[in-house]
Motif scaffolding. Structure first.
Motif, PDB file in Angstrom:
ATOM      1  N   ASN A  18      12.669  -8.052 -43.492  1.00 30.81           N
ATOM      2  CA  ASN A  18      12.359  -7.085 -42.875  1.00 30.81           C
ATOM      3  C   ASN A  18      13.310  -5.782 -42.902  1.00 30.81           C
ATOM      4  O   ASN A  18      14.532  -5.851 -42.506  1.00 30.81           O
ATOM      5  CB  ASN A  18      11.973  -7.119 -41.438  1.00 30.81           C
ATOM      6  N   ALA A  19      12.997  -4.862 -43.546  1.00 24.93           N
ATOM      7  CA  ALA A  19      13.856  -3.801 -43.672  1.00 24.93           C
ATOM      8  C   ALA A  19      14.724  -3.030 -42.415  1.00 24.93           C
ATOM      9  O   ALA A  19      15.557  -2.799 -42.289  1.00 24.93           O
ATOM     10  CB  ALA A  19      13.344  -2.645 -44.619  1.00 24.93           C
ATOM     11  N   ASP A 142      13.677  10.161 -43.757  1.00 20.69           N
ATOM     12  CA  ASP A 142      13.705  11.680 -43.928  1.00 20.69           C
ATOM     13  C   ASP A 142      12.127  12.389 -43.831  1.00 20.69           C
ATOM     14  O   ASP A 142      11.781  13.208 -43.948  1.00 20.69           O
ATOM     15  CB  ASP A 142      14.220  12.028 -44.990  1.00 20.69           C
ATOM     16  N   GLY A 143      11.129  11.061 -43.513  1.00 19.62           N
ATOM     17  CA  GLY A 143       9.760  11.571 -43.492  1.00 19.62           C
ATOM     18  C   GLY A 143       9.029  11.411 -44.771  1.00 19.62           C
ATOM     19  O   GLY A 143       7.784  11.169 -44.628  1.00 19.62           O
ATOM     20  N   ALA A 144       9.867  11.120 -45.904  1.00 18.98           N
ATOM     21  CA  ALA A 144       9.245  10.686 -47.224  1.00 18.98           C
ATOM     22  C   ALA A 144       8.384   9.620 -46.892  1.00 18.98           C
ATOM     23  O   ALA A 144       9.058   8.646 -46.352  1.00 18.98           O
ATOM     24  CB  ALA A 144      10.327  10.884 -48.107  1.00 18.98           C
ATOM     25  N   GLN A 145       7.536   9.260 -47.886  1.00 15.69           N
ATOM     26  CA  GLN A 145       6.864   7.984 -47.996  1.00 15.69           C
ATOM     27  C   GLN A 145       7.908   6.858 -48.827  1.00 15.69           C
ATOM     28  O   GLN A 145       8.087   7.284 -49.705  1.00 15.69           O
ATOM     29  CB  GLN A 145       5.594   8.285 -48.680  1.00 15.69           C
ATOM     30  N   THR A 146       8.026   5.901 -48.003  1.00 18.00           N
ATOM     31  CA  THR A 146       8.726   4.804 -48.783  1.00 18.00           C
ATOM     32  C   THR A 146       8.138   3.442 -48.973  1.00 18.00           C
ATOM     33  O   THR A 146       6.875   3.381 -48.179  1.00 18.00           O
ATOM     34  CB  THR A 146      10.238   4.516 -47.839  1.00 18.00           C
ATOM     35  N   GLU A 147       8.358   2.578 -49.661  1.00 24.09           N
ATOM     36  CA  GLU A 147       7.972   1.325 -49.936  1.00 24.09           C
ATOM     37  C   GLU A 147       9.197   0.293 -49.820  1.00 24.09           C
ATOM     38  O   GLU A 147      10.185   0.458 -50.058  1.00 24.09           O
ATOM     39  CB  GLU A 147       7.399   1.210 -51.419  1.00 24.09           C
ATOM     40  N   GLU A 148       9.097  -0.711 -48.974  1.00 24.38           N
ATOM     41  CA  GLU A 148       9.788  -1.700 -48.919  1.00 24.38           C
ATOM     42  C   GLU A 148      10.344  -2.621 -49.981  1.00 24.38           C
ATOM     43  O   GLU A 148       9.230  -3.067 -50.866  1.00 24.38           O
ATOM     44  CB  GLU A 148       9.616  -2.618 -47.863  1.00 24.38           C
ATOM     45  N   TYR A 149      11.427  -2.725 -50.555  1.00 20.41           N
ATOM     46  CA  TYR A 149      11.889  -3.449 -51.767  1.00 20.41           C
ATOM     47  C   TYR A 149      12.794  -4.717 -51.265  1.00 20.41           C
ATOM     48  O   TYR A 149      13.590  -4.560 -50.259  1.00 20.41           O
ATOM     49  CB  TYR A 149      12.528  -2.774 -52.679  1.00 20.41           C
ATOM     50  N   SER A 150      12.987  -5.760 -51.803  1.00 18.76           N
ATOM     51  CA  SER A 150      13.886  -6.660 -51.553  1.00 18.76           C
ATOM     52  C   SER A 150      14.864  -6.750 -52.597  1.00 18.76           C
ATOM     53  O   SER A 150      14.531  -6.824 -53.957  1.00 18.76           O
ATOM     54  CB  SER A 150      13.258  -8.053 -51.545  1.00 18.76           C
TER      55      SER A 150
END
Length: 167
Positions: A18-19, A142-150
């Motif tokens: 989990n990031a 920073d409010g930007a949409q992110t996606e979790e990566y491993s």
């Protein structure tokens, strides 16, 4: 070998998948902090960070190092037990890094090098620093949409283990 690493069980490895928990551990490396302090540093809600810190504590990945009482309030200060977590056996620390994980987006980078033992240690340390830099770079949203990566780095000798050393 004291490189601030801890061998973890499969159950503990799941907690590290989990990031946000990785960001929390990153905040608890150098100085003990409360969940409220960590939440403020990460720009997250206190309840969310408290929940994840409780899971990390129950899983033995962070430790309670101090309690301070102010009036009727007890502040609990936690510190990470390690900077790096190693899986034991064939199971990667992050199950997303298993070969059979079906991801919508995946990149594999691989190559072979001839390394001296000193170079192998040097490249391992450089990868650790690289990954630590990215944990810090992405710790605060920073409010930007992110996606979790491993992201995992595996350094493996091409020499087979001698049978006398196998389990």
């Amino acid at each position: 070998m004291n490189d601030n690493s801890l061998n973890v069980s499969v159950e503990q490895a799941k907690l590290l998948g989990n990031a946000l928990r990785i960001k929390i551990i990153g905040q608890l490396l150098d100085k003990p902090k409360t969940s409220k302090q960590v939440a403020n540093l990460l720009g997250e809600t206190g309840g969310n960070v408290h929940y994840h810190m409780k899971k990390l504590y129950e899983g033995g990945l962070i430790e309670l190092v101090e309690e301070r009482k102010f009036g009727g309030v007890t502040e609990k200060y936690y510190k990470s037990k390690a900077k790096w977590f190693n899986s034991v056996g064939d199971t990667p620390v992050d199950p997303v890094l298993r070969d059979n994980y079906l991801s919508k987006d995946s990149t594999t980078l691989s190559l072979r090098l001839n390394l001296t033992p000193q170079q192998q240690e040097e490249i391992k340390e450089e990868f650790k620093q690289f990954l630590e830099n990215w944990v810090m770079k992405t710790s605060v949203s920073d409010g930007a949409q992110t996606e979790e990566y491993s992201i995992g780095v595996k350094i493996v000798s091409t020499e087979l283990k001698s049978e006398e050393y196998e389990d």
